[in-house]
Design an enzyme around this catalytic site. Sequence first.
Site, mmCIF file in Angstrom:
data_model
loop_
_atom_site.group_PDB
_atom_site.id
_atom_site.type_symbol
_atom_site.label_atom_id
_atom_site.label_comp_id
_atom_site.label_asym_id
_atom_site.label_seq_id
_atom_site.Cartn_x
_atom_site.Cartn_y
_atom_site.Cartn_z
ATOM 1 N N HIS A 9 0.847 -1.197 0.000
ATOM 2 C CA HIS A 9 0.000 0.000 0.000
ATOM 3 C C HIS A 9 0.877 1.240 0.000
ATOM 4 O O HIS A 9 1.887 1.297 0.699
ATOM 5 C CB HIS A 9 -0.893 0.011 1.249
ATOM 6 C CG HIS A 9 -1.717 1.244 1.375
ATOM 7 N ND1 HIS A 9 -2.892 1.421 0.672
ATOM 8 C CD2 HIS A 9 -1.531 2.392 2.087
ATOM 9 C CE1 HIS A 9 -3.393 2.607 0.969
ATOM 10 N NE2 HIS A 9 -2.594 3.218 1.808
ATOM 11 N N ASP A 61 -15.270 2.451 7.651
ATOM 12 C CA ASP A 61 -14.212 3.388 7.279
ATOM 13 C C ASP A 61 -14.738 4.437 6.293
ATOM 14 O O ASP A 61 -14.414 5.622 6.403
ATOM 15 C CB ASP A 61 -13.019 2.641 6.681
ATOM 16 C CG ASP A 61 -11.950 3.616 6.199
ATOM 17 O OD1 ASP A 61 -11.410 4.346 7.045
ATOM 18 O OD2 ASP A 61 -11.690 3.669 4.993
ATOM 19 N N ARG A 89 -14.847 12.468 9.086
ATOM 20 C CA ARG A 89 -13.592 13.089 9.536
ATOM 21 C C ARG A 89 -13.205 14.254 8.628
ATOM 22 O O ARG A 89 -12.683 15.271 9.082
ATOM 23 C CB ARG A 89 -12.465 12.039 9.551
ATOM 24 C CG ARG A 89 -12.604 11.058 10.714
ATOM 25 C CD ARG A 89 -11.732 9.842 10.512
ATOM 26 N NE ARG A 89 -10.336 10.182 10.349
ATOM 27 C CZ ARG A 89 -9.463 9.482 9.628
ATOM 28 N NH1 ARG A 89 -9.838 8.370 9.022
ATOM 29 N NH2 ARG A 89 -8.220 9.879 9.527
ATOM 30 N N SER A 136 -7.603 3.154 9.612
ATOM 31 C CA SER A 136 -8.338 3.278 8.352
ATOM 32 C C SER A 136 -7.594 2.532 7.231
ATOM 33 O O SER A 136 -8.171 1.713 6.505
ATOM 34 C CB SER A 136 -8.486 4.776 8.015
ATOM 35 O OG SER A 136 -8.794 4.972 6.667
ATOM 36 N N LYS A 141 -8.565 -1.611 5.587
ATOM 37 C CA LYS A 141 -8.851 -1.864 4.163
ATOM 38 C C LYS A 141 -7.963 -2.979 3.617
ATOM 39 O O LYS A 141 -8.397 -3.817 2.836
ATOM 40 C CB LYS A 141 -8.680 -0.574 3.353
ATOM 41 C CG LYS A 141 -9.826 0.404 3.613
ATOM 42 C CD LYS A 141 -9.712 1.660 2.801
ATOM 43 C CE LYS A 141 -8.727 2.612 3.362
ATOM 44 N NZ LYS A 141 -9.139 3.985 3.572
HETATM 45 N N1 URA Z 1 -5.896 7.444 3.808
HETATM 46 C C1 URA Z 1 -6.796 6.553 4.315
HETATM 47 O O1 URA Z 1 -7.076 5.524 3.702
HETATM 48 N N2 URA Z 1 -7.348 6.836 5.496
HETATM 49 C C2 URA Z 1 -7.078 7.940 6.214
HETATM 50 O O2 URA Z 1 -7.616 8.118 7.286
HETATM 51 C C3 URA Z 1 -6.155 8.860 5.667
HETATM 52 C C4 URA Z 1 -5.579 8.576 4.456
#
Ligand code: URA
Length: 433
Positions: free
Chosen positions: A82, A161, A168, A183, A187
């Site tokens: 990632h 999320d 957020r 977060s 994923k």
């Molecule tokens: N990227 C994400 O996937 N989540 C966040 O909270 C910030 C950046």
Amino acid sequence: MRMVDLIHKKREGHVLSSDEINFVIEGYTAGSIPDYQMSALLMAVCFQGMQEQEVADLTMAMTNSGDTIDLSDINGTKVDKHSTGGVGDKISLIVAPMVAAVGVPVAKMSGRGLGHTGGTVDKLESIPGFQIEMSKEQFIENVNQYKIALVGQSGNLTPADKKMYALRDVTATVESIPLIASSIMSKKIASGADAIVLDVKVGKGAFMKHIEDAKALASEMVRIGKNVGRNTVAVITDMNQPLGLEVGNANEVEEAIDVLKGKGPEDLRILALTISSHMAVLGGIYANYEEAYEAMEDIIHSGKALDTMKQFVEAQGGNAAIVDDTSLLPQAKYHQEVKAEADGYVTAIHAEEIGLSAMLLGAGRQTKEDNIDYAAGITLHKKVGDAVKRGDSLCVLHSNQEQMVDAINKAKQAYTIEEQQPEVTTYVHAVIQ
Ligand code: URA
């Protein structure tokens, strides 16, 4: 359990239990906890932080808030990668065939991009015929047969999320290390990763502008990985200027293929070797990083990584001839040079401005509904540290739109030229494992 009590508890700096965190995430996903209470809790987390166990619990609660991908029918350790996002970042396109070529199964789920350029899926779709949609059975069969397959995101992954990130964004609670880390990790875990290599970008063109923040985020994610049984390594890499020389979609595919051919710019090559080596170690193929690095160099020189790329493209319906002849990729009708207006050295290239310029050319989406012009993009002729003379070409803009004035101005503004030669940039700032 009452949400108001949990908000109060966090506000006072106490630790939430696993049951309490599950109550919050389940309730918020189902809609029984309203946005205003969730906002208050998120703000309390911003001020009070979270303990290691709380962050792990939050990550798993978000992971389990929706579908999770079961990749157990794929043999071997599934290592995902990632990146926290950067301009010109085509590393996934390079490392996926590299590690697949040594036997690490790459079962990757990627997204489309919103913003400066496309995401990995958009870049691959610039290859004529390439299909990113396939059944789960086909996906698993491809990975077992070729060690590599890539699909677009589908299903209801981490709905908690999605809802929390949107909230957020409008409540000034994005910048919290435990919230960002959980977060991102939720994923990856929901997509079926057994082990994860994180490329945490730092610099002017990155989400994390300072090395201390990048290190804190990287360490938090590595800790989550340890606590939830997913071996995780984070590499902190430079994003003070775009990565490589190509920014766009088809031109980024071409540059990725160049690296697989043993060519390509040094920053891209070093980063691809670094990330793929960590992936190959986590995949259990090599005993240590040094051994893996040598093997990754070999896998390029032997042409095996390039062969895997061809197989991958063909298996997903794409025209594999583009690998040998990249002129078969989409080409733009119009090209405009941006020239230096002074003598000196390039001391900075504002990555975000280059990204925005590429988006204006058609390489990225301003809204989710926009179509991408795969041929649009920018080729950088000068990078930080290069000497320039007035009139030298700094970069070339490619587009199918004849009118490029705004994009030219943005690209011009991205470059800083000064008399003093800048210090040499480092590509990899730190590795956290
Ligand atoms: N990227 C994400 O996937 N989540 C966040 O909270 C910030 C950046």
